[in-house]
Scaffold this motif. Structure first.
Motif, short mmCIF file in Angstrom:
data_model
loop_
_atom_site.label_atom_id
_atom_site.label_comp_id
_atom_site.label_asym_id
_atom_site.label_seq_id
_atom_site.Cartn_x
_atom_site.Cartn_y
_atom_site.Cartn_z
N UNK A 69 25.62 41.23 -17.01
CA UNK A 69 26.96 41.57 -16.54
C UNK A 69 26.80 42.83 -15.72
N UNK A 70 27.24 42.81 -14.46
CA UNK A 70 26.95 43.94 -13.58
C UNK A 70 27.98 44.04 -12.46
N UNK A 88 31.26 45.32 7.86
CA UNK A 88 31.83 46.65 7.76
C UNK A 88 32.85 46.85 6.66
N UNK A 89 33.23 45.79 5.96
CA UNK A 89 34.25 45.89 4.91
C UNK A 89 33.60 45.83 3.53
N UNK A 90 33.86 46.85 2.69
CA UNK A 90 33.30 46.85 1.34
C UNK A 90 34.01 45.86 0.42
N UNK A 91 33.22 45.22 -0.44
CA UNK A 91 33.73 44.29 -1.44
C UNK A 91 33.02 44.62 -2.75
N UNK A 92 33.79 44.88 -3.80
CA UNK A 92 33.21 45.16 -5.11
C UNK A 92 33.61 44.06 -6.07
N UNK A 93 32.66 43.63 -6.88
CA UNK A 93 32.89 42.50 -7.76
C UNK A 93 32.05 42.64 -9.02
N UNK A 94 32.66 42.37 -10.18
CA UNK A 94 31.89 42.27 -11.42
C UNK A 94 31.38 40.84 -11.51
N UNK A 95 30.13 40.68 -11.91
CA UNK A 95 29.51 39.36 -11.97
C UNK A 95 28.83 39.15 -13.31
N UNK A 134 19.73 29.53 -13.18
CA UNK A 134 20.73 30.58 -12.97
C UNK A 134 22.08 29.90 -13.13
N UNK A 135 22.90 30.42 -14.00
CA UNK A 135 24.30 30.01 -14.08
C UNK A 135 25.10 31.27 -13.78
N UNK A 136 25.96 31.19 -12.76
CA UNK A 136 26.66 32.38 -12.30
C UNK A 136 28.16 32.24 -12.51
N UNK A 137 28.80 33.37 -12.79
CA UNK A 137 30.24 33.40 -13.06
C UNK A 137 30.83 34.65 -12.42
N UNK A 138 31.72 34.44 -11.45
CA UNK A 138 32.41 35.55 -10.77
C UNK A 138 33.54 34.96 -9.96
N UNK A 139 34.40 35.81 -9.43
CA UNK A 139 35.56 35.38 -8.65
C UNK A 139 35.12 35.11 -7.21
#
Length: 186
Positions: A134-135, A143-150, A165-170
């Motif tokens: 979890x990170x 040029x546009x910042x995007x922050x996401x917890x994954x 790999x099984x991934x979960x995020x928006x």
């Protein structure tokens, strides 16, 4: 005693006698389905994330098994997009790098949990060693910042290669940033 000049000083011998209240921990709980895996697997998972964040897809690919499966968070177990095989996985990510508009990716604030599943789990999951990660992923697209917890669940084979790999995020956040859905079939 408290006098006109404040509390009386505590003698050094008395200060040593004052101990913090004991902390009572619950009894250790065991789970017959899994045990903690060696920390070495957390280190391997972290190394893989480091390669990904630097777009070092060939070096990352060396950490993958030939039959690796990489699943995206766009459905359930039967409908999510899954890439199969080292070449397909690394080629997809190389294409993503050149076509997504990403400029940088910084992964941080990792919580890595290494576990060894010793009883067959439900839903077709494999037994063996996993690292549940979890990170935070801070990316810059055009040029546009995007922050996401994954959340990533990584499975290792007997050769200590990543085979799942099984991934979960928006994904909606990334689709908006890129201006396109990279998983959409054409």
């Amino acid at each position: 005693a408290v006098g006109c000049n404040g509390p009386a000083p505590v003698k050094e011998e008395e200060a040593k006698k004052v101990e913090p209240a004991p902390v009572t921990l619950p009894e250790a709980t065991t789970n017959p389905n899994f045990v903690i895996a060696p920390i070495e697997y957390t280190d391997l998972a972290q190394k893989a994330f480091d390669h990904m964040s630097k777009f070092e897809f060939d070096a990352w690919g060396e950490m993958l098994s030939e039959n690796v499966k990489y699943s995206f968070p766009d459905g359930d177990i039967d409908t999510r997009t899954t890439l199969v095989g080292r070449k397909e996985v690394t080629d997809w990510w190389k294409n993503w790098k050149t076509t997504s508009g990403i400029e940088s990716m910084t992964m941080s604030e990792f919580n890595n949990l290494p576990i060894n599943i010793i009883v067959q789990p439900k839903g077709g999951a494999m037994m063996g060693i996993y690292v549940i990660s979890y990170f935070s992923n801070n990316m810059v697209f055009k040029g546009k910042p995007v922050s996401l917890r994954m959340n990533f669940v990584i499975h290792f084979n007997a050769e200590k290669k990543i085979d799942r790999y099984s991934t979960y995020y928006d994904r909606a956040v990334l689709i908006k940033a890129m201006g396109k859905n990279m998983l959409e079939k054409k």
